[in-house]
Design a protein around this motif. Structure first.
Motif, PDB file in Angstrom:
ATOM      1  N   MET A 211       0.843  -1.202   0.000  1.00 45.85           N
ATOM      2  CA  MET A 211       0.000   0.000   0.000  1.00 45.85           C
ATOM      3  C   MET A 211       0.882   1.256   0.000  1.00 45.85           C
ATOM      4  N   HIS A 212       0.477   2.225  -0.807  1.00 47.96           N
ATOM      5  CA  HIS A 212       1.285   3.442  -0.967  1.00 47.96           C
ATOM      6  C   HIS A 212       0.432   4.547  -1.577  1.00 47.96           C
ATOM      7  N   GLN A 213       0.989   5.736  -1.636  1.00 48.14           N
ATOM      8  CA  GLN A 213       0.447   6.823  -2.466  1.00 48.14           C
ATOM      9  C   GLN A 213       1.498   7.057  -3.547  1.00 48.14           C
ATOM     10  N   ASP A 214       1.086   7.194  -4.790  1.00 52.73           N
ATOM     11  CA  ASP A 214       2.072   7.305  -5.873  1.00 52.73           C
ATOM     12  C   ASP A 214       3.025   8.473  -5.657  1.00 52.73           C
ATOM     13  N   LEU A 215       2.480   9.546  -5.133  1.00 52.69           N
ATOM     14  CA  LEU A 215       3.305  10.745  -4.916  1.00 52.69           C
ATOM     15  C   LEU A 215       4.487  10.459  -3.993  1.00 52.69           C
ATOM     16  N   GLY A 216       4.329   9.484  -3.117  1.00 51.02           N
ATOM     17  CA  GLY A 216       5.410   9.114  -2.203  1.00 51.02           C
ATOM     18  C   GLY A 216       6.624   8.568  -2.939  1.00 51.02           C
ATOM     19  N   TYR A 217       6.441   8.118  -4.182  1.00 54.78           N
ATOM     20  CA  TYR A 217       7.527   7.517  -4.958  1.00 54.78           C
ATOM     21  C   TYR A 217       8.321   8.553  -5.752  1.00 54.78           C
ATOM     22  N   TRP A 218       7.775   9.758  -5.889  1.00 53.87           N
ATOM     23  CA  TRP A 218       8.324  10.680  -6.881  1.00 53.87           C
ATOM     24  C   TRP A 218       8.939  11.920  -6.251  1.00 53.87           C
ATOM     25  N   PRO A 219       9.819  12.621  -7.008  1.00 55.41           N
ATOM     26  CA  PRO A 219      10.332  13.893  -6.498  1.00 55.41           C
ATOM     27  C   PRO A 219       9.166  14.858  -6.287  1.00 55.41           C
ATOM     28  N   LYS A 220       9.373  15.780  -5.369  1.00 57.82           N
ATOM     29  CA  LYS A 220       8.281  16.708  -5.049  1.00 57.82           C
ATOM     30  C   LYS A 220       8.217  17.812  -6.092  1.00 57.82           C
ATOM     31  N   THR A 221       7.065  17.983  -6.680  1.00 53.41           N
ATOM     32  CA  THR A 221       6.861  19.045  -7.673  1.00 53.41           C
ATOM     33  C   THR A 221       5.730  19.942  -7.179  1.00 53.41           C
ATOM     34  N   LYS A 222       5.703  21.157  -7.743  1.00 46.29           N
ATOM     35  CA  LYS A 222       4.669  22.110  -7.311  1.00 46.29           C
ATOM     36  C   LYS A 222       3.277  21.602  -7.684  1.00 46.29           C
ATOM     37  N   ASN A 223       3.153  21.246  -8.947  1.00 42.94           N
ATOM     38  CA  ASN A 223       1.874  20.747  -9.449  1.00 42.94           C
ATOM     39  C   ASN A 223       1.946  19.216  -9.394  1.00 42.94           C
ATOM     40  N   THR A 224       1.018  18.589  -8.704  1.00 46.96           N
ATOM     41  CA  THR A 224       1.168  17.130  -8.510  1.00 46.96           C
ATOM     42  C   THR A 224       0.184  16.275  -9.311  1.00 46.96           C
ATOM     43  N   TRP A 225      -0.798  16.886  -9.965  1.00 47.27           N
ATOM     44  CA  TRP A 225      -1.883  16.045 -10.476  1.00 47.27           C
ATOM     45  C   TRP A 225      -1.394  14.940 -11.419  1.00 47.27           C
ATOM     46  N   THR A 226      -2.025  13.796 -11.260  1.00 56.73           N
ATOM     47  CA  THR A 226      -1.650  12.604 -12.031  1.00 56.73           C
ATOM     48  C   THR A 226      -2.891  11.742 -12.236  1.00 56.73           C
ATOM     49  N   ALA A 227      -3.045  11.223 -13.418  1.00 56.99           N
ATOM     50  CA  ALA A 227      -4.079  10.225 -13.669  1.00 56.99           C
ATOM     51  C   ALA A 227      -3.357   8.945 -14.087  1.00 56.99           C
TER      52      ALA A 227
END
Ligand SMILES: O=C(O)CCC(=O)C(=O)O
Length: 284
Positions: free
Chosen positions: A139-155
């Motif tokens: 279990m995870h949140q995808d954002l936890g895997y990625w570098p931090k960006t200002k705009n985060t939206w992802t589909a």
């Protein structure tokens, strides 16, 4: 145990490479953080993808390095022991897959979900071997895997290349967690090797885990071959092992804003597991 389904067959939604999403589905996606769309690709379209999927999952594509790995075990696990087979960025390795029909149809759906310039950020083939209870995607949140960006939206689209259900480890989500104000803490999964109980780093394991909360309500998303699930970057999700006698085969494809993708690339982040990335770098 809660399951979610979409009653629409989806067969009347396609017009060329466009798949029409209803306002009600867009509202559900925004509120709950996920969506199921049936009949996303036709059997004929899927038939183009099948052999490529098998080619990668059988380890036939050379020189992939860590882009061919097991998401449920540490790097270095021999291929014969893979349980949750992961092939990153297939169209980078095989130009035949560039702008394939799945990409085109998913692009049309991403454009309806998000205002802005949706571009495909990365894709991966995921396959769970039959009879592998430990083929879990933590279990995870995808954002936890990625570098931090200002705009985060992802589909993130997951196209079912096989029927996907509880027994072969379909996607599971915690609806509404996409609205939590803070991202939860993620840490690399400890596979219980020599450093058991100690912090492992992302060179040993790409897989991250979060602590789940007592309030998390898991909803299972069983889908038929040719259907997709879509989830956003903050929803808590993962999938269980495969206790059945059939493979679970999924083609994941994620869309983000063009500016976000440009920012990722500017620091050398391509979603390849072969990237050398400073995970703490924040992009402003
Ligand atoms: O489909 C799965 O098993 C998990 C995939 C996933 O977590 C993702 O694509 O973000």
């Amino acid at each position: 145990m809660k399951k979610a389904t979409n009653d629409s067959s989806g067969s009347d939604r396609r017009n060329g490479a466009t798949y029409r999403i209803t306002p009600e589905e867009i509202r559900q996606y925004n509120e709950q953080g996920y969506l199921i769309l049936n009949g996303f690709l036709s059997e004929e379209e899927m038939a183009f993808l099948d052999p490529w999927f098998d080619h990668f999952v059988q380890g036939k594509e050379p020189n992939m390095g860590r882009d061919f790995c097991d998401m449920s075990q540490p790097y270095g696990t021999p291929m014969e022991q893979f349980r949750l087979v992961n092939a990153m960025l297939p169209s980078k390795y095989r130009p035949e897959l560039v702008n394939n029909i799945y990409h085109q149809v998913a692009q049309s759906a991403a454009d309806q979900l998000y205002e802005g310039t949706a571009v495909m950020d990365y894709e991966q083939f995921l396959a769970k071997r039959p009879g592998q209870a430990a083929a879990e995607f933590a279990m995870h949140q995808d954002l936890g895997y990625w570098p931090k960006t200002k705009n985060t939206w992802t589909a993130t689209f997951s196209l079912a290349l096989s029927d996907s259900g509880l027994e072969n480890g379909c996607l599971q989500v915690c609806p509404g967690t996409n609205h939590e104000p803070e991202l939860r803490n993620h840490k690399p999964k400890d596979f219980g090797g020599e450093g058991k109980g100690e912090q492992v780093n992302r060179d040993e394991s790409h897989t991250l885990v979060i602590e789940t909360k007592a309030t998390d309500e898991i909803v299972y998303l069983p889908v038929k071959r040719g259907s997709v699930t879509i989830h956003d970057e903050r929803i808590v999700h993962g999938s269980g092992g495969n206790t059945s006698s059939i493979w679970r085969k999924t083609y994941v494809m994620a869309f983000r804003d063009r500016e976000t993708v440009d920012q990722e690339r500017a620091i050398g982040f391509t979603h390849s597991h072969n990237d050398e990335v400073n995970w703490d770098e924040i992009i402003h």
